[in-house]
Write a protein that holds these residues in place. Structure first.
Motif, mmCIF file in Angstrom:
data_model
loop_
_atom_site.group_PDB
_atom_site.id
_atom_site.type_symbol
_atom_site.label_atom_id
_atom_site.label_comp_id
_atom_site.label_asym_id
_atom_site.label_seq_id
_atom_site.Cartn_x
_atom_site.Cartn_y
_atom_site.Cartn_z
ATOM 1 N N SER A 102 0.852 -1.190 0.000
ATOM 2 C CA SER A 102 0.000 0.000 0.000
ATOM 3 C C SER A 102 0.885 1.236 0.000
ATOM 4 C CB SER A 102 -0.917 0.019 1.235
ATOM 5 O OG SER A 102 -1.853 -1.029 1.189
ATOM 6 N N LEU A 103 0.638 2.130 -0.946
ATOM 7 C CA LEU A 103 1.403 3.363 -1.061
ATOM 8 C C LEU A 103 0.464 4.548 -1.019
ATOM 9 C CD1 LEU A 103 3.878 2.425 -3.960
ATOM 10 C CD2 LEU A 103 4.359 2.433 -1.508
ATOM 11 N N GLU A 104 1.007 5.696 -0.627
ATOM 12 C CA GLU A 104 0.216 6.913 -0.635
ATOM 13 C C GLU A 104 0.978 8.034 -1.321
ATOM 14 O OE1 GLU A 104 -0.383 7.494 3.596
ATOM 15 O OE2 GLU A 104 1.063 9.152 3.615
ATOM 16 N N ILE A 105 0.240 8.899 -1.963
ATOM 17 C CA ILE A 105 0.766 10.133 -2.545
ATOM 18 C C ILE A 105 0.258 11.276 -1.684
ATOM 19 C CG2 ILE A 105 0.704 11.703 -4.508
ATOM 20 C CD1 ILE A 105 2.273 9.313 -5.237
ATOM 21 N N HIS A 106 1.164 12.045 -1.128
ATOM 22 C CA HIS A 106 0.798 13.193 -0.305
ATOM 23 C C HIS A 106 1.177 14.452 -1.086
ATOM 24 C CE1 HIS A 106 0.542 15.983 3.030
ATOM 25 N NE2 HIS A 106 0.031 15.031 3.793
ATOM 26 N N ALA A 107 0.178 15.243 -1.467
ATOM 27 C CA ALA A 107 0.408 16.468 -2.243
ATOM 28 C C ALA A 107 0.290 17.677 -1.330
ATOM 29 C CB ALA A 107 -0.591 16.570 -3.382
ATOM 30 N N THR A 108 1.297 18.545 -1.359
ATOM 31 C CA THR A 108 1.302 19.769 -0.557
ATOM 32 C C THR A 108 1.355 20.969 -1.490
ATOM 33 O OG1 THR A 108 2.465 18.664 1.252
ATOM 34 C CG2 THR A 108 2.515 21.062 1.230
ATOM 35 N N ILE A 109 0.369 21.845 -1.362
ATOM 36 C CA ILE A 109 0.282 23.026 -2.228
ATOM 37 C C ILE A 109 0.739 24.245 -1.441
ATOM 38 C CG2 ILE A 109 -1.220 24.414 -3.704
ATOM 39 C CD1 ILE A 109 -2.755 21.293 -2.559
ATOM 40 N N ASP A 110 1.703 24.970 -1.996
ATOM 41 C CA ASP A 110 2.166 26.201 -1.371
ATOM 42 C C ASP A 110 1.283 27.340 -1.874
ATOM 43 O OD1 ASP A 110 3.439 28.327 -0.267
ATOM 44 O OD2 ASP A 110 5.376 27.994 -1.202
ATOM 45 N N CYS A 111 0.406 27.831 -1.016
ATOM 46 C CA CYS A 111 -0.546 28.868 -1.411
ATOM 47 C C CYS A 111 0.032 30.273 -1.289
ATOM 48 C CB CYS A 111 -1.809 28.770 -0.548
ATOM 49 S SG CYS A 111 -2.657 27.190 -0.676
ATOM 50 N N ASP B 278 5.309 4.653 1.772
ATOM 51 C CA ASP B 278 4.457 3.570 2.249
ATOM 52 C C ASP B 278 3.262 4.153 2.994
ATOM 53 O OD1 ASP B 278 5.992 1.383 1.317
ATOM 54 O OD2 ASP B 278 7.379 1.612 2.995
ATOM 55 N N HIS B 279 2.111 3.537 2.802
ATOM 56 C CA HIS B 279 0.917 3.992 3.508
ATOM 57 C C HIS B 279 0.864 3.365 4.889
ATOM 58 C CE1 HIS B 279 -3.105 5.164 4.508
ATOM 59 N NE2 HIS B 279 -3.519 3.913 4.569
ATOM 60 N N ILE B 280 0.731 4.229 5.894
ATOM 61 C CA ILE B 280 0.597 3.779 7.277
ATOM 62 C C ILE B 280 -0.777 4.221 7.770
ATOM 63 C CG2 ILE B 280 1.534 3.923 9.609
ATOM 64 C CD1 ILE B 280 4.218 4.674 8.366
ATOM 65 N N PRO B 281 -1.593 3.314 8.314
ATOM 66 C CA PRO B 281 -2.916 3.717 8.815
ATOM 67 C C PRO B 281 -2.803 4.871 9.806
ATOM 68 C CG PRO B 281 -2.708 1.327 8.809
ATOM 69 C CD PRO B 281 -1.349 1.875 8.465
ATOM 70 N N ALA B 282 -3.797 5.741 9.788
ATOM 71 C CA ALA B 282 -3.760 6.954 10.605
ATOM 72 C C ALA B 282 -3.516 6.660 12.073
ATOM 73 C CB ALA B 282 -5.058 7.732 10.427
ATOM 74 N N LYS B 283 -4.076 5.583 12.595
ATOM 75 C CA LYS B 283 -3.928 5.269 14.012
ATOM 76 C C LYS B 283 -2.498 4.903 14.380
ATOM 77 C CE LYS B 283 -5.323 0.422 13.383
ATOM 78 N NZ LYS B 283 -4.046 -0.178 13.774
ATOM 79 N N ASP B 284 -1.693 4.516 13.375
ATOM 80 C CA ASP B 284 -0.306 4.143 13.635
ATOM 81 C C ASP B 284 0.675 5.257 13.285
ATOM 82 O OD1 ASP B 284 -1.191 1.624 14.363
ATOM 83 O OD2 ASP B 284 -1.065 0.871 12.309
ATOM 84 N N THR B 285 0.157 6.410 12.869
ATOM 85 C CA THR B 285 1.019 7.503 12.431
ATOM 86 C C THR B 285 1.267 8.480 13.569
ATOM 87 O OG1 THR B 285 0.143 7.303 10.201
ATOM 88 C CG2 THR B 285 1.296 9.337 10.727
#
Length: 336
Positions: free
Chosen positions: A199-208, A252-259
């Motif tokens: 399981s993988l995640e893409i985290h996008a951060t926008i500089d406003c 890697d995707h880590i469930p929210a409860k483990d982050t």
């Protein structure tokens, strides 16, 4: 068997280099890595090859199997691209130049600035489970792929398409888009891809930045299906003005409860990029060679270092498996 490339018609391949076969010539790629794995980034912004998390792991992106992660501009524009490494580093920079604006995309795998002392502690008889101070963040290898797009002149419409193909395009996957509440001058989006084994995640951060609300970049991921594909990908268009940027982190995707700390900020990414540049500069500065073709010799050294599997010190024979010199050609070698 290779999966036919779908021609979206309105934005893919602004360079025209894929027009004959649908694939980029092998010489039109730059290599990035973290001494655990590597990725090939084409001059049109297509990340077309990557195994995760190790060099010999199954591929997640492989254009010939339908998987890719593309950041680019519409091919309806007259676009010129330039690709080079940031000086004395393995950070890759691709520029897209067209009449209305200039886009700069920076690609790298983070490297810590200080070598971990774990091996030294073990040699000194310190038990791995013994109580110790929290790890120095400068010694921790972030297993991330980072792609950062910034408009440096005018304004541009940045097109993003992400289609993983897990386990050599043999495993199906599910796709979930997660919205994250904006914080100050930054906004975030997350996409999670789940297969049976990874399981993988893409985290996008926008500089406003400090722009008025109506001028701030908007990034909205939409799910997208391709024929004969193993799962949904995602697609987005974000309009950037001069000085505005959007960054993507694959991990890697880590469930929210483990982050413990899930918040990725532009400041954190700026530091990761700075640390990575420092690592490579510090390493190549040890070279004493000052003779002819010094720059090319140093670049060769850095590529060999990038192809070193750090846990063992072995240099891999090739970062790819059986990519041909020409698509459907006979000059193939499988170094695995």
């Amino acid at each position: 068997m290779a999966v036919p490339v779908e021609n979206d018609g309105d934005w893919t391949d602004p360079t025209g280099s894929r027009s004959v076969t649908g694939y980029m010539p092998i010489e039109n790629y730059g290599l990035i890595g973290n001494m655990r794995t590597s990725a090939l980034v084409a001059i049109d912004g297509g990340l077309d090859y990557m195994c995760w998390p190790e060099f010999d792991s199954p591929s997640v992106f492989c254009r010939m199997l339908g998987g890719h992660f593309t950041i680019g501009l519409p091919n309806t524009l007259n676009v010129t691209t330039k690709q080079q490494y940031v000086l004395s580093s393995n950070i890759l920079q691709t520029q897209y130049l067209q009449e209305d604006g200039v886009l700069n995309v920076v690609d790298f795998f983070p490297r810590p600035t200080v070598k971990s002392t774990a091996k030294a502690e073990a040699l000194n008889g310190i038990h791995p489970g013994a109580r110790r101070m929290p790890a120095d963040p400068r010694t921790v290898l972030k297993k991330w792929l980072v792609r950062r797009a910034e408009c440096i002149r005018g304004d541009v419409d940045v097109h993003v398409e992400i289609f993983p193909a897990f386990n050599y395009a043999r495993d199906k996957h599910e796709t979930e888009i997660i919205a994250i509440e904006p914080s100050g001058s930054e906004a975030s989006r997350k996409v999670v891809f789940k297969s049976a084994s990874l399981s993988l995640e893409i985290h996008a951060t926008i500089d406003c930045d400090d722009s008025p609300e109506e001028l701030r970049p908007k990034l909205v991921f939409e799910k997208k299906q391709k024929p004969s594909y193993l799962g949904l990908g995602v697609y987005a268009v974000v309009h950037l003005r001069e000085g505005q940027s959007v960054s993507f982190v694959l991990r890697d995707h880590i469930p929210a409860k483990d982050t413990v700390n899930d918040h990725i900020t532009n400041a954190l990414l700026d530091q990761a990029q700075k640390d990575t540049a420092t690592y490579w500069y510090t390493w190549i500065s040890q070279s004493k060679y000052k003779g002819r073709w010094c720059e090319k010799v140093n670049r060769s050294l850095m590529i060999l270092k990038l192809l070193t599997y750090e846990p063992t010190g072995a240099i891999i024979a090739a970062p790819t498996f059986s990519l041909p010199e020409a698509f459907e050609g006979t000059r193939n070698w499988d170094y695995r």
